[in-house]
Design a protein around this motif. Sequence first.
Motif: not given
Length: 365
Positions: A308-333
């Motif tokens: 569930v993606f949000r901007i300042d708390g407002q839902v902008t997109q919801r992608l349902e289905g199987e998601t990553s089951g692995r550890q993920e790291f953060l990136i800023l670019s």
Amino acid sequence: MAFVTTACSSAEEAGPPSYEPSDAVDVQVLPQLAATGEDVESADDAAWVVDATVADVDEGTAVTLYAKTEDDAWEAVSEGETDKGGAVALTTPAPGRLHVVVGDGDGAIGAEASTDDAPEATFTDDFDEDTVDEPDGTWVSRDQGYIGVRTCSRTDASAAEVGDGVLTLSVLEDPDGGECQLPGRRKKFPFRLNGHVGTEGLYGFTYGFAAARIRTQSARGQHAAFWMQAVGGQSAGGAKKGGAEIDVMEYFGDDHPEGGLTSFTYFLDEDGEKQTVGGWLPDVEDLGDDWSTDYHVFSVEWTPDEYVFRIDGQVTQRLEGETSGRQEFLILSLLSSDYELPRFNGELPETMEVDWARVWETGPR
């Protein structure tokens, strides 16, 4: 999670309007995911997001959030209207008990909640000190240079600086000089340096909320991004097994014909083929038009079943289905890909600013 009261406001304590507690009002208190404005702020000063869903109501039904403010008085701190599914997102800067009230007068219904029910933060960087490429830091400059979709740009530590409580990522002209010519184009472009940092090898998590308070670049020709990748790299076999790239936000510049903002994810299927879900955010003008002048909090809620993606708390997109089951790291670019260079309409350096980044780990819930 629903929070249902058994009593409403009392005569001894001035409070929100009286209402009938009802299990038709389902309330979930999310982390501090909302903080707009021009100034730098602590992540602790962001507002909590309160998601409410009201059963069997018309679209546009008014919902009010009440909280006790610093002067110890109950006040309406946020108002909104339900969407066609009965959902509304409200915010509160005040911690403690909350009341969500639907309607008014004798017909009002509602529920009680508390910010204590929100997940606790497990990773925070306010950029009050330099944490990039430092021995005890939490971010490292990523290795990318003059290859792939960025043959005209490379990552360089000089394009990522921390100061005055902000991480500034830039697109700079490469001081070593030279020009890059893209295939099939006569125009040449100066080689560029990009700001590109991540927590790879330093921090990762599985499931929860990830957020960053960002002020984007203004020009086209490069894109600001907050994203995640699987620790150890993606592999075939689907998102749960092989991980995914989770692009919380990408911004492609002011006055973009598609609005400029995207959120999506991609993974490799059983055959190793790339599968992409998501894309351009619709109706961006309803969310704002000040991405390069004000800070906004971009976030993802990641569970085993959806993003569930949000901007300042407002839902902008919801992608349902199987998601990553692995550890993920953060990136800023802030990256300048080859396909963007012909659309460059600014002046170098271009910059994006990150006020803070934060994670609330929840596990699979």
